[in-house]
Write an enzyme that holds these catalytic residues in place. Structure first.
Site, mmCIF file in Angstrom:
data_model
loop_
_atom_site.group_PDB
_atom_site.id
_atom_site.type_symbol
_atom_site.label_atom_id
_atom_site.label_comp_id
_atom_site.label_asym_id
_atom_site.label_seq_id
_atom_site.Cartn_x
_atom_site.Cartn_y
_atom_site.Cartn_z
ATOM 1 N N THR A 183 9.380 -5.312 0.193
ATOM 2 C CA THR A 183 10.029 -6.053 -0.904
ATOM 3 C C THR A 183 11.546 -5.882 -0.877
ATOM 4 O O THR A 183 12.261 -6.581 -1.576
ATOM 5 C CB THR A 183 9.475 -5.620 -2.281
ATOM 6 O OG1 THR A 183 9.495 -4.203 -2.331
ATOM 7 C CG2 THR A 183 8.068 -6.118 -2.485
ATOM 8 N N ARG A 218 6.070 -1.481 -14.665
ATOM 9 C CA ARG A 218 6.766 -0.829 -15.780
ATOM 10 C C ARG A 218 6.271 -1.383 -17.108
ATOM 11 O O ARG A 218 6.071 -2.595 -17.240
ATOM 12 C CB ARG A 218 8.289 -1.089 -15.710
ATOM 13 C CG ARG A 218 9.018 -0.471 -14.524
ATOM 14 C CD ARG A 218 9.095 1.049 -14.632
ATOM 15 N NE ARG A 218 9.906 1.645 -13.579
ATOM 16 C CZ ARG A 218 9.462 2.006 -12.361
ATOM 17 N NH1 ARG A 218 8.189 1.821 -12.049
ATOM 18 N NH2 ARG A 218 10.273 2.547 -11.483
ATOM 19 N N GLY A 229 5.095 5.414 -10.174
ATOM 20 C CA GLY A 229 5.727 6.696 -9.856
ATOM 21 C C GLY A 229 6.413 7.292 -11.060
ATOM 22 O O GLY A 229 5.778 7.852 -11.961
ATOM 23 N N ARG A 230 7.736 7.115 -11.106
ATOM 24 C CA ARG A 230 8.567 7.822 -12.091
ATOM 25 C C ARG A 230 8.153 7.681 -13.549
ATOM 26 O O ARG A 230 8.278 8.669 -14.295
ATOM 27 C CB ARG A 230 10.034 7.408 -11.886
ATOM 28 C CG ARG A 230 10.580 7.975 -10.583
ATOM 29 C CD ARG A 230 11.801 7.253 -10.093
ATOM 30 N NE ARG A 230 11.474 5.902 -9.639
ATOM 31 C CZ ARG A 230 12.341 5.044 -9.130
ATOM 32 N NH1 ARG A 230 13.607 5.404 -9.024
ATOM 33 N NH2 ARG A 230 11.957 3.851 -8.715
ATOM 34 N N ASN A 246 -3.606 1.249 20.356
ATOM 35 C CA ASN A 246 -4.290 2.513 20.617
ATOM 36 C C ASN A 246 -3.726 3.641 19.752
ATOM 37 O O ASN A 246 -4.460 4.480 19.220
ATOM 38 C CB ASN A 246 -4.145 2.841 22.110
ATOM 39 C CG ASN A 246 -4.897 4.093 22.491
ATOM 40 O OD1 ASN A 246 -6.114 4.161 22.325
ATOM 41 N ND2 ASN A 246 -4.167 5.100 22.961
ATOM 42 N N THR A 247 -2.407 3.643 19.579
ATOM 43 C CA THR A 247 -1.763 4.711 18.800
ATOM 44 C C THR A 247 -2.094 4.582 17.322
ATOM 45 O O THR A 247 -2.394 5.574 16.647
ATOM 46 C CB THR A 247 -0.230 4.650 19.021
ATOM 47 O OG1 THR A 247 0.019 4.801 20.412
ATOM 48 C CG2 THR A 247 0.494 5.732 18.255
ATOM 49 N N PHE A 273 1.742 2.884 9.195
ATOM 50 C CA PHE A 273 1.753 2.985 10.662
ATOM 51 C C PHE A 273 2.077 1.631 11.309
ATOM 52 O O PHE A 273 1.618 0.582 10.853
ATOM 53 C CB PHE A 273 0.392 3.475 11.175
ATOM 54 C CG PHE A 273 0.025 4.854 10.715
ATOM 55 C CD1 PHE A 273 0.883 5.930 10.911
ATOM 56 C CD2 PHE A 273 -1.189 5.084 10.080
ATOM 57 C CE1 PHE A 273 0.534 7.198 10.490
ATOM 58 C CE2 PHE A 273 -1.551 6.359 9.655
ATOM 59 C CZ PHE A 273 -0.685 7.405 9.860
ATOM 60 N N ASP A 286 0.389 6.943 2.402
ATOM 61 C CA ASP A 286 1.283 5.775 2.548
ATOM 62 C C ASP A 286 2.280 6.043 3.675
ATOM 63 O O ASP A 286 3.457 6.305 3.434
ATOM 64 C CB ASP A 286 1.989 5.556 1.198
ATOM 65 C CG ASP A 286 2.985 4.411 1.205
ATOM 66 O OD1 ASP A 286 2.901 3.543 2.097
ATOM 67 O OD2 ASP A 286 3.854 4.380 0.302
ATOM 68 N N LEU A 287 1.788 5.970 4.917
ATOM 69 C CA LEU A 287 2.674 6.241 6.063
ATOM 70 C C LEU A 287 2.999 4.969 6.837
ATOM 71 O O LEU A 287 3.767 5.009 7.795
ATOM 72 C CB LEU A 287 2.046 7.302 6.980
ATOM 73 C CG LEU A 287 1.843 8.670 6.318
ATOM 74 C CD1 LEU A 287 1.253 9.681 7.311
ATOM 75 C CD2 LEU A 287 3.143 9.223 5.740
ATOM 76 N N LYS A 328 -0.672 8.974 -4.494
ATOM 77 C CA LYS A 328 -0.108 8.455 -3.238
ATOM 78 C C LYS A 328 0.838 9.497 -2.640
ATOM 79 O O LYS A 328 1.726 10.004 -3.326
ATOM 80 C CB LYS A 328 0.660 7.163 -3.516
ATOM 81 C CG LYS A 328 1.325 6.569 -2.278
ATOM 82 C CD LYS A 328 1.855 5.177 -2.565
ATOM 83 C CE LYS A 328 3.266 5.137 -3.074
ATOM 84 N NZ LYS A 328 4.277 5.568 -2.110
HETATM 85 O O1 C5P Z 1 8.811 5.362 -9.299
HETATM 86 P P1 C5P Z 1 8.258 3.994 -8.997
HETATM 87 O O2 C5P Z 1 7.174 3.571 -9.959
HETATM 88 O O3 C5P Z 1 9.331 2.960 -8.838
HETATM 89 O O4 C5P Z 1 7.541 4.214 -7.588
HETATM 90 C C1 C5P Z 1 6.957 3.160 -6.866
HETATM 91 C C2 C5P Z 1 6.317 3.676 -5.609
HETATM 92 O O5 C5P Z 1 5.859 2.566 -4.853
HETATM 93 C C3 C5P Z 1 7.253 4.462 -4.701
HETATM 94 O O6 C5P Z 1 6.481 5.443 -4.007
HETATM 95 C C4 C5P Z 1 7.751 3.414 -3.741
HETATM 96 O O7 C5P Z 1 8.111 3.955 -2.503
HETATM 97 C C5 C5P Z 1 6.511 2.535 -3.586
HETATM 98 N N1 C5P Z 1 6.814 1.157 -3.169
HETATM 99 C C6 C5P Z 1 7.639 0.313 -3.892
HETATM 100 N N2 C5P Z 1 7.881 -0.954 -3.448
HETATM 101 C C7 C5P Z 1 7.323 -1.391 -2.317
HETATM 102 C C8 C5P Z 1 6.478 -0.579 -1.580
HETATM 103 C C9 C5P Z 1 6.249 0.711 -2.043
HETATM 104 O O8 C5P Z 1 8.142 0.698 -4.944
HETATM 105 N N3 C5P Z 1 7.525 -2.628 -1.930
#
Ligand code: C5P
Length: 241
Positions: free
Chosen positions: A127, A188, A217-218, A75-76, A70, A67-68, A40
């Site tokens: 969230t 997690r 992520g982490r 139209n945009t 929008f 993951d931007l 992502k």
């Molecule tokens: O590091 P971690 O596992 O917490 O990363 C979760 C990813 O999911 C991050 O890129 C975070 O921006 C994204 N995210 C989130 N909660 C959301 C929407 C997106 O943690 N509600």
């Protein structure tokens, strides 16, 4: 709708490349197997490195979730998702609160594109927002009801899925078709640091409750061995996938 929905069981972990620049991103990709995960690219990395970085990742054979989120006039947003499709991304997202016309314009832009289209995913309620926060901006449903409403509307407008909390999947899954993707962050294992996530869900529980893709992520990107950590996530879900 992309045919990648049908092969989703193979690569259900999406690694969030939340790093500051291209060097760190490509360094991480060296540690990851493109046949074991998707990745992502979010607003930080995209804003600093731009579309060339996305093309570079796509050219290395990784499926990219751009993951931007929008949110603009129809139209945009239609033009933006089409530009994402031209980069070769696998998934792109838009805010469902942009409304029916915006979502349908985005879905139609991809359907009429002719190429292999990315999956189009809605963002329901961030969230980070509570029911009180919603009331302050004039939305008088609970966060839960608003998530349900926007997920159903996303489906009705031709989107392929929504991003939602893994804690919401059990509530949403029965309301939506089986093929509708639930993309869930906040995952997690018990041994992972929670960090700033408020409510986390274990990988096997998330899959059992109906998550289609797990955004992690982490726990992977900051592990001593991202490859081993990724493998450990698959091990954790092996009995439920
Ligand atoms: O590091 P971690 O596992 O917490 O990363 C979760 C990813 O999911 C991050 O890129 C975070 O921006 C994204 N995210 C989130 N909660 C959301 C929407 C997106 O943690 N509600």
């Amino acid at each position: 709708m992309s045919d990648t929905v049908t092969d989703r069981d193979n690569k259900r972990v999406i690694v969030a490349l939340d790093v500051a620049g291209a060097e760190a991103a490509f360094g991480l990709l060296e540690e990851l197997d493109r046949d074991m995960c998707r990745v992502k690219v979010g607003k930080q990395l995209f804003t600093s490195c731009g579309p060339e970085l996305v093309k570079g990742i796509v050219n290395r054979g990784f499926d990219v979730f751009l993951d931007l989120k929008f949110h603009d006039i129809p139209n945009t947003v239609a033009g933006a998702v089409k530009a994402a499709a031209d980069l070769g991304v696998w998934m792109v997202n838009i805010h469902a609160s942009g409304g029916r016309a915006m979502m349908e314009a985005a879905a139609n832009a991809l359907a009429n594109d002719g190429n292999q289209s990315p999956l189009l995913i809605g963002v329901t309620v961030l969230t980070s927002l509570s029911s009180d926060d919603l009331a302050e901006i004039g939305i008088n449903s609970t966060a839960e009801d608003q998530v349900k409403r926007l997920a159903s509307l996303s489906d009705n407008c031709g989107l392929d899925g929504v991003v939602c909390s893994a804690a919401e999947t059990a509530m949403l899954r029965p309301l939506l078709p089986e093929s509708f993707c639930l993309v869930t962050p906040g995952i997690r294992r018990p041994e992972d640091a929670v960090g700033d996530q408020k409510r986390v869900v274990g990988p096997s529980e998330a899959i059992r409750n109906g998550s289609t893709y797990l955004v992690v992520g982490r726990p992977i990107t900051q592990a001593a061995s991202p490859r081993e950590s990724l493998a450990a996530f698959y091990e954790a879900v092996s009995g439920v996938m």
